[in-house]
Scaffold this motif. Structure first.
Motif, PDB file in Angstrom:
ATOM      1  N   THR A 102       0.810  -1.214   0.000  1.00 36.13           N
ATOM      2  CA  THR A 102       0.000   0.000   0.000  1.00 36.13           C
ATOM      3  C   THR A 102       0.846   1.268   0.000  1.00 36.13           C
ATOM      4  N   GLY A 103       2.156   1.099  -0.050  1.00 33.97           N
ATOM      5  CA  GLY A 103       3.037   2.259  -0.040  1.00 33.97           C
ATOM      6  C   GLY A 103       3.337   2.756  -1.439  1.00 33.97           C
ATOM      7  N   PRO A 104       4.060   3.865  -1.549  1.00 32.84           N
ATOM      8  CA  PRO A 104       4.433   4.423  -2.857  1.00 32.84           C
ATOM      9  C   PRO A 104       5.496   3.559  -3.525  1.00 32.84           C
ATOM     10  N   THR A 105       5.758   3.820  -4.794  1.00 35.78           N
ATOM     11  CA  THR A 105       6.864   3.158  -5.468  1.00 35.78           C
ATOM     12  C   THR A 105       8.157   3.901  -5.164  1.00 35.78           C
ATOM     13  N   LEU A 106       9.291   3.300  -5.518  1.00 37.88           N
ATOM     14  CA  LEU A 106      10.574   3.947  -5.271  1.00 37.88           C
ATOM     15  C   LEU A 106      10.779   5.170  -6.158  1.00 37.88           C
ATOM     16  N   HIS A 107       9.872   5.397  -7.111  1.00 32.81           N
ATOM     17  CA  HIS A 107       9.978   6.558  -7.993  1.00 32.81           C
ATOM     18  C   HIS A 107       8.983   7.660  -7.615  1.00 32.81           C
ATOM     19  N   ASP A 108       8.298   7.497  -6.498  1.00 31.22           N
ATOM     20  CA  ASP A 108       7.331   8.492  -6.054  1.00 31.22           C
ATOM     21  C   ASP A 108       8.051   9.697  -5.461  1.00 31.22           C
ATOM     22  N   TRP A 109       7.412  10.856  -5.510  1.00 31.06           N
ATOM     23  CA  TRP A 109       8.037  12.078  -5.006  1.00 31.06           C
ATOM     24  C   TRP A 109       8.318  11.998  -3.506  1.00 31.06           C
ATOM     25  N   THR A 110       7.487  11.236  -2.774  1.00 37.18           N
ATOM     26  CA  THR A 110       7.708  11.126  -1.336  1.00 37.18           C
ATOM     27  C   THR A 110       9.001  10.368  -1.037  1.00 37.18           C
ATOM     28  N   VAL A 111       9.300   9.348  -1.822  1.00 36.83           N
ATOM     29  CA  VAL A 111      10.561   8.620  -1.666  1.00 36.83           C
ATOM     30  C   VAL A 111      11.732   9.550  -1.997  1.00 36.83           C
ATOM     31  N   GLY A 112      11.564  10.344  -3.065  1.00 38.23           N
ATOM     32  CA  GLY A 112      12.604  11.305  -3.420  1.00 38.23           C
ATOM     33  C   GLY A 112      12.856  12.306  -2.305  1.00 38.23           C
ATOM     34  N   ALA A 113      11.791  12.804  -1.688  1.00 38.12           N
ATOM     35  CA  ALA A 113      11.945  13.762  -0.593  1.00 38.12           C
ATOM     36  C   ALA A 113      12.678  13.125   0.579  1.00 38.12           C
ATOM     37  N   GLN A 114      12.289  11.913   0.945  1.00 37.14           N
ATOM     38  CA  GLN A 114      12.957  11.222   2.047  1.00 37.14           C
ATOM     39  C   GLN A 114      14.434  11.002   1.739  1.00 37.14           C
ATOM     40  N   GLN A 115      14.752  10.650   0.494  1.00 38.55           N
ATOM     41  CA  GLN A 115      16.149  10.439   0.111  1.00 38.55           C
ATOM     42  C   GLN A 115      16.949  11.738   0.204  1.00 38.55           C
ATOM     43  N   HIS A 116      16.386  12.830  -0.281  1.00 30.69           N
ATOM     44  CA  HIS A 116      17.109  14.106  -0.265  1.00 30.69           C
ATOM     45  C   HIS A 116      17.361  14.601   1.157  1.00 30.69           C
ATOM     46  N   TYR A 117      16.371  14.509   2.031  1.00 35.22           N
ATOM     47  CA  TYR A 117      16.574  14.938   3.410  1.00 35.22           C
ATOM     48  C   TYR A 117      17.576  14.029   4.119  1.00 35.22           C
ATOM     49  N   SER A 118      17.542  12.734   3.799  1.00 34.32           N
ATOM     50  CA  SER A 118      18.537  11.817   4.356  1.00 34.32           C
ATOM     51  C   SER A 118      19.935  12.199   3.879  1.00 34.32           C
ATOM     52  N   PHE A 119      20.048  12.555   2.596  1.00 35.75           N
ATOM     53  CA  PHE A 119      21.339  12.945   2.052  1.00 35.75           C
ATOM     54  C   PHE A 119      21.874  14.203   2.736  1.00 35.75           C
ATOM     55  N   LEU A 120      21.026  15.208   2.908  1.00 31.23           N
ATOM     56  CA  LEU A 120      21.455  16.430   3.584  1.00 31.23           C
ATOM     57  C   LEU A 120      21.876  16.151   5.025  1.00 31.23           C
ATOM     58  N   HIS A 121      21.204  15.205   5.655  1.00 35.96           N
ATOM     59  CA  HIS A 121      21.588  14.796   7.020  1.00 35.96           C
ATOM     60  C   HIS A 121      23.000  14.227   7.018  1.00 35.96           C
ATOM     61  N   HIS A 122      23.286  13.302   6.106  1.00 36.68           N
ATOM     62  CA  HIS A 122      24.617  12.697   6.042  1.00 36.68           C
ATOM     63  C   HIS A 122      25.666  13.700   5.579  1.00 36.68           C
ATOM     64  N   LEU A 123      25.262  14.628   4.715  1.00 40.13           N
ATOM     65  CA  LEU A 123      26.189  15.665   4.253  1.00 40.13           C
ATOM     66  C   LEU A 123      26.642  16.525   5.422  1.00 40.13           C
ATOM     67  N   GLU A 124      25.719  16.907   6.278  1.00 42.35           N
ATOM     68  CA  GLU A 124      26.064  17.724   7.441  1.00 42.35           C
ATOM     69  C   GLU A 124      26.993  16.976   8.389  1.00 42.35           C
ATOM     70  N   HIS A 125      26.790  15.685   8.535  1.00 38.62           N
ATOM     71  CA  HIS A 125      27.567  14.894   9.490  1.00 38.62           C
ATOM     72  C   HIS A 125      28.805  14.277   8.848  1.00 38.62           C
ATOM     73  N   ASN A 126      29.162  14.741   7.659  1.00 39.90           N
ATOM     74  CA  ASN A 126      30.377  14.264   6.980  1.00 39.90           C
ATOM     75  C   ASN A 126      30.385  12.742   6.874  1.00 39.90           C
ATOM     76  N   ASP A 127      29.243  12.208   6.477  1.00 42.22           N
ATOM     77  CA  ASP A 127      29.043  10.760   6.489  1.00 42.22           C
ATOM     78  C   ASP A 127      28.611  10.249   5.117  1.00 42.22           C
ATOM     79  N   LEU A 128      29.121  10.847   4.052  1.00 42.30           N
ATOM     80  CA  LEU A 128      28.730  10.446   2.702  1.00 42.30           C
ATOM     81  C   LEU A 128      29.299   9.084   2.324  1.00 42.30           C
ATOM     82  N   GLY A 129      30.213   8.561   3.130  1.00 41.88           N
ATOM     83  CA  GLY A 129      30.732   7.226   2.865  1.00 41.88           C
ATOM     84  C   GLY A 129      29.649   6.160   2.844  1.00 41.88           C
TER      85      GLY A 129
END
Length: 399
Positions: A276-303
């Protein structure tokens, strides 16, 4: 001659025999300590709040990527000699490409008729001698390619570009001359969507449901703050879940980390574990990915996103950031054009074979996907956050 039997160390015959009970006690003590350490490590990993510091930092140097750039070794990689390297940037939206302007000096290929975007493009090109505009057309960036020229195709909606991304894929392409194309490690794109959705990489961000005013911070402060650590915790109903066709709560909303996230509340968890959830190509998944990326970017954790190389993936690679030779441009374009019309499982060349391509996991970029539309990502504050990061960390500061 007879063979000597039962030869023994003479000194051992005179050695006084001792009781071994204290040896067993010593082993038992270290066994208890070892088990206690294991239990402590497991508890600390599952609930980091139990200890006031990141225990993994004792074991790993998190500021260093686990995989070196430039394919082999470290250090500076000089620009290869004997041929040109040209960046082609399909241009769609000035709000997004204005962020990329901080990172590159390029040839723009207009793919829009929007008057405001074109006015911005001409103004920025007139201000920057290194910029140029190619002929208009939605496929012109492929048609201008020349033999013996290496092209870096960079979509105009790239909103983050790691320093070594271009040099890394160029080096990998030269190291693998039979490869048709080398793609960068593009966040949440194509074959990498599942890889970047693993727990720990994708964090359980949820959409802000109510427009809460922040009187303690000025509008200017908010527009220049890209850090996820400044965000409040998510608040909402305990039974809230992101389902299919989820509409943006309001314009400019943020995505926030809940204090105690359920196992199936966020878009990615529901996409992977429920029907019942969205697909991996849905905008909500994209938003979650981008905010997760910014979180790791701030914490110098892009590895967390890095890997060496993925050779010949069975699913399509991203066309939004990759390098190829000009004499392969027609075939590269044909692959992406054909695979837009068929299932991703039919990723193939004109002769039916699998494309010989490489995804280089060491060069990281983030792409703001246009396919997710104005009703999705554009309703978040992501563009503002990426712009704030570029202005603080990347853009040249002039007096």
């Amino acid at each position: 001659m007879s063979r000597t039997q039962n030869l023994r160390d003479i000194e051992s015959n005179t050695e006084k025999k001792h009781s071994h009970w204290h040896d067993w006690a010593f082993v038992l003590l270290w066994g208890v300590i070892g088990y206690a350490c294991i239990i402590f490590m497991v508890l600390a990993y599952s609930n980091p709040r139990l200890i006031p510091f990141d225990i993994s930092s004792l074991l790993f140097r998190k500021e260093i990527s686990p995989f070196f750039a430039f394919s082999q070794g470290t250090g500076h990689y000089s620009k290869p000699q004997g041929f040109k390297i040209v960046a082609l940037v399909p241009f769609h939206y000035h709000e997004r490409t204005a962020i990329l302007d901080c990172y590159l000096q390029v040839v723009f290929v207009p793919q829009t008729d929007d008057a405001a975007s074109m006015e911005w493009l001409y103004s920025i090109v007139n201000q920057t001698p290194e910029y140029a505009i190619s002929s208009r057309g939605h496929e012109m960036e492929w048609e201008v390619a020349k033999d013996n020229v290496m092209y870096i195709r960079i979509d105009g909606d790239i909103v983050f570009l790691e320093d070594n991304a271009i040099s890394t894929i160029v080096k990998t392409k030269l190291d693998n001359p039979s490869t048709l194309m080398v793609s960068a490690n593009v966040i949440n794109e194509a074959a990498l969507a599942s890889l970047h959705s693993h727990p720990g990489t994708a964090l359980p961000y949820l959409p802000e449901l109510y427009d809460v005013k922040q009187p303690s911070r000025s509008k200017s402060q908010l527009e220049h703050d890209w850090r996820a650590s400044s965000l409040p915790s998510w608040q909402g109903p305990l039974n809230f879940k992101v389902g299919k066709d989820f509409d943006p709560p309001f314009e400019g909303h943020r995505w926030l980390l809940p204090r105690d996230a359920g196992s199936d509340r966020d878009p990615i968890a529901r996409s992977v574990y429920t029907d019942t959830g969205p697909t991996l190509h849905d905008w909500t998944v994209g938003a979650q990915q981008h905010y997760s990326f910014l979180h790791h970017l701030e914490h110098n954790d892009l590895g967390r996103y890095k890997f060496p190389m993925w050779v010949d993936p069975t699913e399509p690679t991203s066309e939004n950031f990759g390098c190829f030779w000009g004499n392969d441009a027609v075939e590269v374009h044909r692959i992406f054009r054909n695979n837009q019309k068929v299932s991703s499982h039919n990723w193939h060349m004109s002769d039916g074979s699998r494309p010989h391509v490489i995804i280089d996991g060491k060069g990281l970029v983030s792409h703001y996907s246009a396919r997710q539309g104005a009703a999705g990502l554009d309703a978040t504050d992501l563009i503002t956050r990426y712009r704030a990061y570029a202005q603080e960390k990347v853009c040249l500061q002039t007096e």
